[in-house]
Write a protein that holds these residues in place. Structure first.
Motif, PDB file in Angstrom:
ATOM      1  N   LYS A 170       0.832  -1.196   0.000  1.00 48.26           N
ATOM      2  CA  LYS A 170       0.000   0.000   0.000  1.00 48.26           C
ATOM      3  C   LYS A 170       0.868   1.248   0.000  1.00 48.26           C
ATOM      4  O   LYS A 170       2.000   1.230   0.492  1.00 48.26           O
TER       5      LYS A 170
ATOM      6  N   TYR B 158       0.783   5.498   0.942  1.00 42.97           N
ATOM      7  CA  TYR B 158       0.069   6.549   1.674  1.00 42.97           C
ATOM      8  C   TYR B 158       0.806   7.877   1.527  1.00 42.97           C
ATOM      9  O   TYR B 158       2.036   7.918   1.405  1.00 42.97           O
TER      10      TYR B 158
ATOM     11  N   ARG C 143      -4.651   7.142   1.769  1.00 42.10           N
ATOM     12  CA  ARG C 143      -4.153   5.976   1.045  1.00 42.10           C
ATOM     13  C   ARG C 143      -4.388   6.198  -0.444  1.00 42.10           C
ATOM     14  O   ARG C 143      -5.530   6.413  -0.875  1.00 42.10           O
TER      15      ARG C 143
END
Length: 328
Positions: free
Chosen positions: A78, A80, A222
């Motif tokens: 992920k 961010y 995100r």
């Protein structure tokens, strides 16, 4: 009374779909799931990783039979963007928690004059690290959520766990004064690309602790989950209004994540019944997961390929059985 077509549920494909939502601040992930159930006309909706109410950005949802894909999406890396505030530590490691500690103004001023020291601390928090999740998290401790124990006044310390910070990039430190008082602080804009299970709040906390001044998050967004970007997501406002747009079908998502295994019609039938099928190892090398796709383009399942033989890992319903799965 005639039903308003603008508020009618979106047409869910037979095998379900993956839906990307740009979550607004103040929404819980559960709120988004609930609205998606109504917009898609099915109770079978799940997500591939939550976001705190304070955070904004990408939530990946699965609806109908496509929820079977979520297990394979949860572990994706992920990315961010965040604002880290140095100089104040909070109970929740973000701006919504009570203040735990305020740094000495002289220490903050000294740090502001030495950006290389901040960069060195960031470098120490990059790569394979051990991280203790934030105490205010959904992790269970002896059967109770950690955040419930903290709210009850208990002291909670969670065990460290390995995570990988692939990239931790920061902008120039910006000295300032905290809104809640005349406390000198340093704000840093950061971009973090990390493994699943990383707590960005904990990263802000640990950076502040390493620098001796405390730290917490004031903003978090995100932007990416694996190959999915927030630029392709719909807003929560659009979700509420039922403006879903294009839905990503399971085959499209699976082939973006895994090697594609093209099946003959006979192989698709056999694999759909859970049987192992023989494939050409020259054109289908060994794979921990491959997306097995029928001639008509539907996803038959996710399979392991080893020495020209397949093993079903996750099966998907046939066209006849899929219709019943997506019903509300």
């Amino acid at each position: 009374m005639t039903k308003d077509p603008l508020n009618a549920p979106a047409q869910l494909p037979p095998q379900g779909a993956i839906l990307l939502i740009d979550k607004a601040e103040g929404w819980t992930s559960h709120d988004v799931v609930a609205k998606s159930r109504r917009a898609l006309g099915t109770r079978k909706v799940g997500h591939a990783g939550t976001l705190d109410p304070m955070a904004t950005g990408l939530l990946v949802l699965g609806a109908g039979p496509a929820t079977r894909l979520l297990t394979h999406l949860v572990g994706l890396d992920k990315t961010y963007t965040a604002t880290i505030r140095l100089g104040i530590a909070t109970v929740t490691d973000d701006r919504e928690g009570d203040t735990l500690e305020v740094a000495d103004p002289a220490a903050v001023a000294e740090l502001a004059a030495d950006p290389a020291r901040i960069a060195a601390a960031v470098a120490e928090l990059t790569g394979d690290i051990e991280q203790a999740p934030s105490a205010v998290s959904a992790i269970k401790v002896d059967g109770r959520r950690a955040y419930d124990r903290v709210r009850a006044g208990e002291q909670v310390e969670l065990k460290k766990r390995p995570v990988t910070i692939h990239a931790f990039e920061i902008g120039d430190p910006t000295p300032g004064v905290a809104e809640e008082g005349a406390h000198p602080v340093i704000d840093i804009e950061a971009t973090v690309r990390c493994s699943s299970g990383t707590y960005i709040r904990a990263l802000a906390r640990d950076l502040g602790a390493a620098l001796g001044v405390g730290g917490h998050l004031t903003a978090l967004r995100r932007t990416d989950v694996g190959p999915f970007g927030v630029a392709g997501a719909i807003s929560t406002e659009a979700l509420v209004e039922g403006r879903i747009g294009a839905l990503a079908e399971p085959a499209e998502v699976a082939t973006a994540l895994f090697p594609e295994l093209r099946l003959t019609e006979a192989q698709a039938v056999d694999l759909g019944h859970g049987k192992r099928v023989e494939v050409d190892p020259a054109t289908n090398p060994d794979a921990r997961l491959a997306a097995a796709v029928a001639p008509d383009g539907r996803l038959v399942g996710l399979v392991e390929v080893k020495k020209g033989r397949t093993r079903v890992v996750t099966n998907f319903p046939t066209p006849d059985s899929a219709a019943g799965e997506g019903a509300a």
